[in-house]
Design a protein around this motif. Sequence first.
Motif, PDB file in Angstrom:
ATOM      1  N   GLU A  73       0.807  -1.227   0.000  1.00 40.46           N
ATOM      2  CA  GLU A  73       0.000   0.000   0.000  1.00 40.46           C
ATOM      3  C   GLU A  73       0.835   1.269   0.000  1.00 40.46           C
ATOM      4  O   GLU A  73       0.344   2.331  -0.345  1.00 40.46           O
ATOM      5  N   ARG A  74       2.050   1.200   0.448  1.00 40.38           N
ATOM      6  CA  ARG A  74       2.876   2.395   0.640  1.00 40.38           C
ATOM      7  C   ARG A  74       3.953   2.476  -0.439  1.00 40.38           C
ATOM      8  O   ARG A  74       4.220   1.510  -1.145  1.00 40.38           O
ATOM      9  N   ASP A  75       4.623   3.625  -0.517  1.00 35.17           N
ATOM     10  CA  ASP A  75       5.737   3.752  -1.453  1.00 35.17           C
ATOM     11  C   ASP A  75       6.943   4.476  -0.859  1.00 35.17           C
ATOM     12  O   ASP A  75       7.916   4.735  -1.556  1.00 35.17           O
ATOM     13  N   ILE A  76       6.879   4.784   0.436  1.00 34.66           N
ATOM     14  CA  ILE A  76       8.034   5.363   1.127  1.00 34.66           C
ATOM     15  C   ILE A  76       8.278   4.545   2.393  1.00 34.66           C
ATOM     16  O   ILE A  76       7.364   4.295   3.166  1.00 34.66           O
ATOM     17  N   GLY A  77       9.522   4.132   2.561  1.00 28.28           N
ATOM     18  CA  GLY A  77       9.903   3.368   3.741  1.00 28.28           C
ATOM     19  C   GLY A  77      11.308   3.776   4.158  1.00 28.28           C
ATOM     20  O   GLY A  77      11.909   4.686   3.585  1.00 28.28           O
ATOM     21  N   VAL A  94      13.541   5.864   1.630  1.00 26.04           N
ATOM     22  CA  VAL A  94      13.626   5.575   0.199  1.00 26.04           C
ATOM     23  C   VAL A  94      12.223   5.428  -0.366  1.00 26.04           C
ATOM     24  O   VAL A  94      11.285   5.054   0.336  1.00 26.04           O
ATOM     25  N   ASN A  95      12.078   5.717  -1.644  1.00 26.50           N
ATOM     26  CA  ASN A  95      10.874   5.377  -2.384  1.00 26.50           C
ATOM     27  C   ASN A  95      11.050   3.931  -2.831  1.00 26.50           C
ATOM     28  O   ASN A  95      12.130   3.558  -3.285  1.00 26.50           O
ATOM     29  N   TYR A  96      10.013   3.132  -2.721  1.00 27.83           N
ATOM     30  CA  TYR A  96      10.154   1.708  -3.021  1.00 27.83           C
ATOM     31  C   TYR A  96       8.871   1.171  -3.636  1.00 27.83           C
ATOM     32  O   TYR A  96       7.836   1.837  -3.679  1.00 27.83           O
ATOM     33  N   ALA A  97       8.944  -0.062  -4.084  1.00 30.77           N
ATOM     34  CA  ALA A  97       7.767  -0.818  -4.513  1.00 30.77           C
ATOM     35  C   ALA A  97       7.934  -2.240  -4.007  1.00 30.77           C
ATOM     36  O   ALA A  97       9.061  -2.735  -3.888  1.00 30.77           O
ATOM     37  N   LEU A  98       6.826  -2.885  -3.704  1.00 29.20           N
ATOM     38  CA  LEU A  98       6.847  -4.299  -3.347  1.00 29.20           C
ATOM     39  C   LEU A  98       6.510  -5.074  -4.617  1.00 29.20           C
ATOM     40  O   LEU A  98       5.416  -4.942  -5.163  1.00 29.20           O
ATOM     41  N   ILE A 103      11.301  -6.103  -1.750  1.00 24.22           N
ATOM     42  CA  ILE A 103      11.313  -4.647  -1.618  1.00 24.22           C
ATOM     43  C   ILE A 103      12.342  -4.125  -2.610  1.00 24.22           C
ATOM     44  O   ILE A 103      13.522  -4.467  -2.529  1.00 24.22           O
ATOM     45  N   VAL A 104      11.900  -3.329  -3.554  1.00 22.76           N
ATOM     46  CA  VAL A 104      12.756  -2.852  -4.640  1.00 22.76           C
ATOM     47  C   VAL A 104      12.811  -1.330  -4.587  1.00 22.76           C
ATOM     48  O   VAL A 104      11.777  -0.671  -4.474  1.00 22.76           O
ATOM     49  N   PHE A 105      14.022  -0.790  -4.662  1.00 16.85           N
ATOM     50  CA  PHE A 105      14.175   0.666  -4.629  1.00 16.85           C
ATOM     51  C   PHE A 105      15.399   1.077  -5.443  1.00 16.85           C
ATOM     52  O   PHE A 105      16.234   0.261  -5.797  1.00 16.85           O
ATOM     53  N   ARG A 106      15.455   2.371  -5.737  1.00 13.60           N
ATOM     54  CA  ARG A 106      16.548   2.927  -6.541  1.00 13.60           C
ATOM     55  C   ARG A 106      17.596   3.580  -5.653  1.00 13.60           C
ATOM     56  O   ARG A 106      17.305   4.049  -4.562  1.00 13.60           O
ATOM     57  N   SER A 107      18.804   3.650  -6.177  1.00 15.86           N
ATOM     58  CA  SER A 107      19.888   4.358  -5.502  1.00 15.86           C
ATOM     59  C   SER A 107      20.832   4.904  -6.564  1.00 15.86           C
ATOM     60  O   SER A 107      20.719   4.571  -7.741  1.00 15.86           O
ATOM     61  N   ILE A 161       8.080   1.717  -9.277  1.00 14.72           N
ATOM     62  CA  ILE A 161       8.857   2.349  -8.212  1.00 14.72           C
ATOM     63  C   ILE A 161       8.678   3.848  -8.367  1.00 14.72           C
ATOM     64  O   ILE A 161       9.059   4.421  -9.388  1.00 14.72           O
ATOM     65  N   SER A 162       8.081   4.478  -7.367  1.00 17.33           N
ATOM     66  CA  SER A 162       7.829   5.910  -7.491  1.00 17.33           C
ATOM     67  C   SER A 162       9.141   6.682  -7.635  1.00 17.33           C
ATOM     68  O   SER A 162      10.183   6.269  -7.148  1.00 17.33           O
TER      69      SER A 162
END
Length: 189
Positions: A73-77, A94-98, A103-107, A161-162
């Motif tokens: 449900e969320r996109d920031i963790g 981080v902004n993320y997507a499940l 848990i996937v996020f950019r860096s 991923i937002s």
Amino acid sequence: MSGTSGADASTGGRDVATENTSPPEQRGTTEDFSGTERLRETEQLMLGTDLADEDQSGFTVLARQTCFNLLAERDIGRVAFTIDGDAAPTVLPVNYALIDDRIVFRSTLAGTIMRYARGYAAFQVDRLDEERHEGWSVLCSGRCRWVRDEAELDRIPTDRISRPWAEGPRDQILKIVPGRVSGRKIHRP
């Protein structure tokens, strides 16, 4: 080693007291221990947990699948990891997507997360209603790795991923594969 008996050798030449000594006096009981009554079994299970007043709210431990549903449900963790030599963990949003329970996020390639989070990391997401004193929190921990394989990158829908709030390119993909997942919810009756 002549002139040294077995007893002297075992003490390394130190003088050892051999007289009988009594143990230190035991503390007597006092009535100054208010609040130390024996806990009920349910209270023992919750010992160390931050609970709101029972009359006003309820506490629920969340099932693993419920935790994943809330993560989706969320996109920031917040990702937590240890930097070599630091005594405490570093925690960064981080902004993320499940995606497929990952848990996937950019860096960025030169970023702190990229340098130190690879290996083992924790990830926390919550939603709080400060007015009603309700909310939930999910905590995951597991392996965090840099996704570099082109075939794997092609399978990740990066459009889910937002866009990161921070400026600059965030073109590297990391993912945490949760091993341990826990969650809790505090709600009003």
